[in-house]
Write an enzyme that holds these catalytic residues in place. Structure first.
Site, PDB file in Angstrom:
ATOM      1  N   GLY A 104       0.671  -1.175   0.058  1.00 47.31           N
ATOM      2  CA  GLY A 104       0.139  -0.093   0.062  1.00 47.31           C
ATOM      3  C   GLY A 104       0.594   1.243  -0.184  1.00 47.31           C
ATOM      4  O   GLY A 104       0.506   2.076   0.865  1.00 47.31           O
ATOM      5  N   CYS A 105       1.757   1.446  -1.088  1.00 46.11           N
ATOM      6  CA  CYS A 105       2.535   2.516  -1.074  1.00 46.11           C
ATOM      7  C   CYS A 105       2.520   3.811  -1.750  1.00 46.11           C
ATOM      8  O   CYS A 105       3.042   4.740  -2.062  1.00 46.11           O
ATOM      9  CB  CYS A 105       4.038   2.113  -1.704  1.00 46.11           C
ATOM     10  N   SER A 106       0.945   3.731  -2.478  1.00 55.45           N
ATOM     11  CA  SER A 106       0.532   4.795  -3.228  1.00 55.45           C
ATOM     12  C   SER A 106       0.114   6.028  -2.248  1.00 55.45           C
ATOM     13  O   SER A 106       0.283   7.187  -3.067  1.00 55.45           O
ATOM     14  CB  SER A 106      -0.555   4.301  -3.805  1.00 55.45           C
ATOM     15  N   SER A 107       0.379   6.111  -1.089  1.00 53.67           N
ATOM     16  CA  SER A 107       0.010   7.361  -0.205  1.00 53.67           C
ATOM     17  C   SER A 107       0.266   7.070   1.245  1.00 53.67           C
ATOM     18  O   SER A 107       0.457   5.818   1.716  1.00 53.67           O
ATOM     19  CB  SER A 107      -1.568   7.588  -0.606  1.00 53.67           C
ATOM     20  N   GLY A 160       2.488   4.307   3.748  1.00 50.04           N
ATOM     21  CA  GLY A 160       3.259   3.383   2.793  1.00 50.04           C
ATOM     22  C   GLY A 160       4.256   4.168   2.294  1.00 50.04           C
ATOM     23  O   GLY A 160       5.260   3.681   1.976  1.00 50.04           O
ATOM     24  N   TYR A 171     -14.588  -1.543  10.482  1.00 48.44           N
ATOM     25  CA  TYR A 171     -13.175  -1.436  10.098  1.00 48.44           C
ATOM     26  C   TYR A 171     -12.617  -1.745  11.826  1.00 48.44           C
ATOM     27  O   TYR A 171     -11.629  -2.446  11.910  1.00 48.44           O
ATOM     28  CB  TYR A 171     -12.917   0.192  10.308  1.00 48.44           C
TER      29      TYR A 171
END
Ligand SMILES: NC(=O)c1ccc[n+]([C@@H]2O[C@H](COP(=O)([O-])OP(=O)(O)OC[C@H]3O[C@@H](n4cnc5c(N)ncnc54)[C@H](OP(=O)(O)O)[C@@H]3O)[C@@H](O)[C@H]2O)c1
Length: 283
Positions: free
Chosen positions: A10-13, A16, A147
């Site tokens: 999950g590195c797009s934002s 991450g 969640y």
């Protein structure tokens, strides 16, 4: 310390993306992963290796991705299980499929990625698994049950994993952030179901409006959180010379709320001690 190889989901934002920058800045190597490679091309330019990884893919597909990841630098020393999203809505307004999807990403996706890497860590008798949980792994807030359920589940399964693999040289860390300024609450990432039921309509609307106002106004600084985790893993900075705990809450809000819950629980145990301890067979 020798150069470490990290894999981050999950590195797009958010955290991450910050992990990738901070890991590179410390001189380590990082394999940045994301569902959409175009969202992390800037991280490749910054020096990361990149791989496409949707953590809801099948176990076999994730195994193949991890094998490709292992081939990049010949090993992986650390896995940061970071990818997740938040579904907001009442028990009744979230469809069963919404509940499944929340657990599919936050719990089962995390299980699949970790299971794919565990044999490698076990073989080497070394490796660190970091899981990003939440204050929602301690407290179930209204309209955030799905969640919270996913993060409570994570807390339990990770605690078990830690106990079952520590003797194999595998280190497990559970991080519990409070409210941090990432894209978690943005309209693109948060999945919010406005209530269609009059009994919940006003409070649900207020909650969703409140979260929208909090988006990018959260008190927590993702860089400070990530740098602290790096210190813990590398036993430097704030963690130098310290025993590294399994669980680490991070954030002023999480400190206060967790302490209050512990105190309430101790009070309950004291006040109801006789009743709680009264249910064994009277032998
Ligand atoms: N920010 C906070 O206040 C806070 C507090 C407690 C815990 N956390 C936890 O921190 C972690 C990171 O969240 P964040 O705050 O940095 O939020 P974020 O900015 O929304 O980042 C979440 C990341 O997860 C990715 N993701 C979602 N579903 C995925 C999937 N199926 N496969 C792969 N990647 C996926 C997203 O990628 P796409 O671009 O593909 O959607 C995005 O890169 C999460 O575990 C979250 O629960 C955050």
């Amino acid at each position: 310390m020798p150069q470490l190889v990290w894999l981050v989901t999950g590195c797009s934002s958010g955290f991450g993306e910050q992990f990738v920058h901070s890991i590179l800045a410390r001189g380590d190597k990082v394999i940045a992963t994301a569902r959409a490679l175009e969202k992390i091309s800037h991280l490749e330019q910054a020096g990361a290796a990149v791989l496409q990884l949707d953590i809801t893919a099948s176990q076999q597909s994730i195994r193949n991705t991890i094998l490709r990841a292992l081939a990049i630098y010949g090993k992986i020393d650390l896995l940061i299980n970071n990818a997740a999203y938040i579904a907001v809505g009442t028990w009744e307004d979230l469809e069963y499929e919404d509940w499944l999807a929340q657990f599919d990403t936050n719990v089962f996706g995390t299980i699949k990625v970790t299971r794919a890497l565990l044999p490698h860590f076990r073989e080497r008798r070394s490796g660190t698994l970091v899981f990003i949980s939440s204050l929602s792994g301690w407290i179930g807030h209204a309209f955030c049950s799905a969640y919270a359920g996913s993060k409570f589940a994570l807390e339990g399964i990770v605690e078990g994993l830690w106990r079952e693999t520590a003797h194999l040289g595998i280190r497990t860390m559970l991080i519990e952030p409070g409210r941090f300024r990432t894209n978690l609450l943005s309209t693109s990432n948060m999945k919010a179901a406005r209530s269609e039921i009059p009994d919940y309509a006003v409070s649900s609307e207020n909650m969703i409006e409140g979260l929208a106002k909090e988006d990018h106004a959260q008190p927590g600084d993702p860089k400070r959180l990530v740098e602290t985790i790096l210190d813990m893993v590398r036993r430097e900075g704030v963690a130098e010379g310290k025993e590294i705990p399994f669980r680490l809450p991070l954030g002023v809000d999480v400190f206060d709320d967790m302490k209050a819950k512990c105190e309430e629980t101790l009070k309950l145990l004291d006040e109801w001690k006789k009743v709680i301890r009264s249910t064994d067979y009277a032998e």
